[in-house]
Each structure stands twice: as structure tokens, then as C-alpha cells.
Design an enzyme around this catalytic site. Structure first.
Site, mmCIF file in Angstrom:
data_model
loop_
_atom_site.group_PDB
_atom_site.id
_atom_site.type_symbol
_atom_site.label_atom_id
_atom_site.label_comp_id
_atom_site.label_asym_id
_atom_site.label_seq_id
_atom_site.Cartn_x
_atom_site.Cartn_y
_atom_site.Cartn_z
ATOM 1 N N GLU A 1 6.360 6.486 -8.994
ATOM 2 C CA GLU A 1 4.937 6.071 -8.839
ATOM 3 C C GLU A 1 4.491 7.102 -7.860
ATOM 4 O O GLU A 1 3.282 7.643 -7.759
ATOM 5 C CB GLU A 1 4.812 4.791 -8.371
ATOM 6 C CG GLU A 1 5.238 3.832 -9.517
ATOM 7 C CD GLU A 1 4.952 2.334 -8.929
ATOM 8 O OE1 GLU A 1 3.826 2.088 -8.514
ATOM 9 O OE2 GLU A 1 5.916 1.506 -9.234
ATOM 10 N N HIS B 1 1.096 1.547 -13.339
ATOM 11 C CA HIS B 1 1.711 0.300 -13.785
ATOM 12 C C HIS B 1 3.129 0.497 -13.633
ATOM 13 O O HIS B 1 3.780 1.679 -14.062
ATOM 14 C CB HIS B 1 1.205 -0.076 -15.211
ATOM 15 C CG HIS B 1 2.159 -1.385 -15.632
ATOM 16 N ND1 HIS B 1 1.499 -2.592 -15.365
ATOM 17 C CD2 HIS B 1 2.893 -1.465 -16.346
ATOM 18 C CE1 HIS B 1 2.225 -3.445 -15.778
ATOM 19 N NE2 HIS B 1 3.289 -3.082 -16.633
ATOM 20 N N ASP C 1 -4.016 -3.523 -18.763
ATOM 21 C CA ASP C 1 -2.758 -2.491 -19.040
ATOM 22 C C ASP C 1 -3.095 -1.880 -20.335
ATOM 23 O O ASP C 1 -2.114 -1.578 -21.273
ATOM 24 C CB ASP C 1 -1.348 -3.348 -19.057
ATOM 25 C CG ASP C 1 -1.277 -3.677 -17.559
ATOM 26 O OD1 ASP C 1 -1.645 -3.121 -16.624
ATOM 27 O OD2 ASP C 1 -0.447 -4.767 -17.446
ATOM 28 N N GLY D 1 0.767 -1.213 -0.022
ATOM 29 C CA GLY D 1 0.026 -0.020 -0.047
ATOM 30 C C GLY D 1 0.861 1.229 0.107
ATOM 31 O O GLY D 1 0.283 2.307 0.229
ATOM 32 N N SER D 2 1.945 1.232 -0.556
ATOM 33 C CA SER D 2 2.753 2.362 -0.474
ATOM 34 C C SER D 2 2.330 3.649 -1.223
ATOM 35 O O SER D 2 2.140 4.655 -0.994
ATOM 36 C CB SER D 2 4.235 2.253 -0.931
ATOM 37 O OG SER D 2 4.526 1.785 -2.004
ATOM 38 N N ASN D 3 1.605 3.149 -2.411
ATOM 39 C CA ASN D 3 1.341 4.146 -3.405
ATOM 40 C C ASN D 3 -0.090 4.767 -2.655
ATOM 41 O O ASN D 3 -0.369 5.973 -2.897
ATOM 42 C CB ASN D 3 0.793 3.635 -4.712
ATOM 43 C CG ASN D 3 1.810 3.504 -5.760
ATOM 44 O OD1 ASN D 3 2.303 4.696 -6.086
ATOM 45 N ND2 ASN D 3 2.368 2.238 -6.086
ATOM 46 N N LYS E 1 -5.449 -8.183 -9.280
ATOM 47 C CA LYS E 1 -6.378 -8.993 -9.977
ATOM 48 C C LYS E 1 -6.964 -8.193 -11.014
ATOM 49 O O LYS E 1 -7.117 -6.919 -10.991
ATOM 50 C CB LYS E 1 -7.525 -9.305 -9.008
ATOM 51 C CG LYS E 1 -6.875 -10.063 -7.599
ATOM 52 C CD LYS E 1 -6.681 -11.270 -8.017
ATOM 53 C CE LYS E 1 -6.126 -12.478 -6.884
ATOM 54 N NZ LYS E 1 -5.836 -13.697 -7.442
ATOM 55 N N ASN F 1 -5.230 3.039 -13.037
ATOM 56 C CA ASN F 1 -4.386 2.185 -12.469
ATOM 57 C C ASN F 1 -2.827 2.455 -12.753
ATOM 58 O O ASN F 1 -2.553 3.186 -13.671
ATOM 59 C CB ASN F 1 -4.246 0.883 -13.200
ATOM 60 C CG ASN F 1 -3.608 -0.164 -13.037
ATOM 61 O OD1 ASN F 1 -3.371 -0.395 -11.860
ATOM 62 N ND2 ASN F 1 -2.520 -0.982 -14.003
#
Ligand code: GAR
Length: 199
Positions: free
Chosen positions: A180, A110, A151, A12-14, A92, A108
Site C-alpha cells: 500500500e 483497499h 469498494d 495514518g501510515s498511508n 466511514k 480509496n
């Protein structure tokens, strides 16, 4: 106001980077109303609970099939008043029903320069291993809208960094992660300040 659900599978660092931006006052118009994880022991759920944000463990394994899982997810979003989703390390595939319900309202992050090094099997450390194996001169991070292909949706923001001659997958991952942590809050900031941009 964007009422955001954050979905993640791991540390969960983002998500923490988004919270830090919110706490610093640099994400006006964004409210995190739910954090959801397919993994009951994920750090992202602990971070949410520590910040008094509703945290929900929801996994397809708890349901008979994908449509029951998607219906439960949708109901959780409806109850929490969610109108925008952020995938921050969610490993997922998002059920098609969710993608169809939130068109251009799911982003998202990536850890590579899409369209390169994306698609099925390209997640987490696998991405950085593939970048090093291909001897790419550059890597980076991409924030993109989510559609029904892995993606694949259009890019919101992308930032490039060089791959250094002595990089390992681990050193590259940690430098990309720093990128990120700036890119995801910046993408959210832009989308929240231009409400028509994602409709
Ligand atoms: C991040 O590097 C993110 O880009 C990646 O997983 C990591 C999650 O870290 N996501 C993917 O690979 C999705 N295809 P975090 O849990 O510390 O945010």
C-alpha cells in the site's frame, strides 16, 4: 496542481507514505491542504499537525443528520481549496453529496484485490482474516475511484502478492501494508501527471 484532502480514521501510515513521497520530491503537482478524521485521537491528525498541515476532526456524531454533516465537510473542503480527496484508512462511508461533488476525484486504498474481499464490513483486519479463511493464494492492495457503493468504483492501480502458507491475518496485513505504501503515492503521481485522467 492537485489540492488534496486526505481522510483517515487511524494511525495514518498511508498518509505518512504520501508525505514521504512529497518530501522526496517524487510527487510533483500534489499539495496536501487538509487532513480530516472522524476520530479525534487518530494518529493521522497528529502526523498532519506535526507537519503543519491543517488537521480537522469531523464526525457525523457532531451533527443532527448526514446532510448537515456532508454540508460541513463540503464547507471545510471549500475553505481549504480542496479539489481531490484521498481516503487513506477512512473507515466511514463518504456522504453521497461529497461523492457527487467530486466525481472521479476521490480515491480509496483497499487492502485486498477488489472486487474480491470488499464491501460492507470489509475493512482493516477483517479483510485479512477473510482472505486467510478463504485460503486464497493471493492478496494485495487496490487503489480505486470512489462511487456511491462500497469498494466499487473503477480501479486506478492494483498489486498482487502471494499469501504464504504460514501467514496469519497480522503477517499478511503487514506485507500488504508495505505494498500500500508504494501503491498509493504511485496512484497519486499518475493522476497528478495526467490531469485529464480523473475528469
Ligand atoms: C490500510 O490497510 C487501509 O488499506 C485500510 O486501513 C488501513 C489503514 O492504515 N483501509 C480499509 O480497510 C478501508 N476499507 P493506515 O491508517 O496506517 O494508513
Amino acid at each position: 496542481m492537485l489540492n488534496v484532502a486526505v481522510l483517515g480514521s487511524g494511525r495514518g501510515s498511508n498518509f505518512q507514505a504520501i508525505l514521504s513521497a512529497l518530501q522526496a520530491g517524487t510527487l510533483p503537482g500534489v499539495r496536501i491542504c487538509l487532513v480530516l478524521s472522524n476520530n479525534s485521537t487518530a494518529g493521522i491528525l497528529e502526523i498532519a499537525r506535526a507537519n503543519d498541515i491543517p488537521a480537522l476532526h469531523l464526525s457525523q456524531r457532531q451533527f443532527a443528520d448526514e446532510s448537515a454533516f456532508a454540508a460541513a465537510m463540503l464547507e471545510a473542503f471549500r475553505c481549504a481549496g480542496v479539489d481531490f480527496l484521498v481516503l487513506a484508512g477512512y473507515m466511514k462511508r463518504v456522504p453521497a453529496l461529497i461523492v457527487q461533488t467530486f466525481p472521479r476525484r476521490i480515491i480509496n486504498i483497499h487492502p485486498a484485490l477488489l472486487p474480491h474481499f470488499g464491501g460492507a464490513g470489509m475493512y482493516g483486519m477483517h479483510v485479512h482474516e477473510a482472505v486467510i479463511a478463504a485460503r486464497s493464494a493471493f492478496s494485495g492492495a487496490t487503489v480505486h475511484f470512489v462511487d456511491e457503493e462500497y469498494d466499487h468504483g473503477s480501479t486506478v492501480l492494483q498489486k498482487e502478492i502471494p499469501v504464504l502458507p504460514d501467514d496469519t491475518p497480522a503477517t499478511l496485513a503487514s506485507r500488504v501494508l508495505e505494498v500500500e505504501h508504494a501503491l498509493l503515492p504511485e496512484a497519486l503521481r499518475r493522476l497528478a501527471s495526467a490531469p485529464d485522467a480523473h475528469t
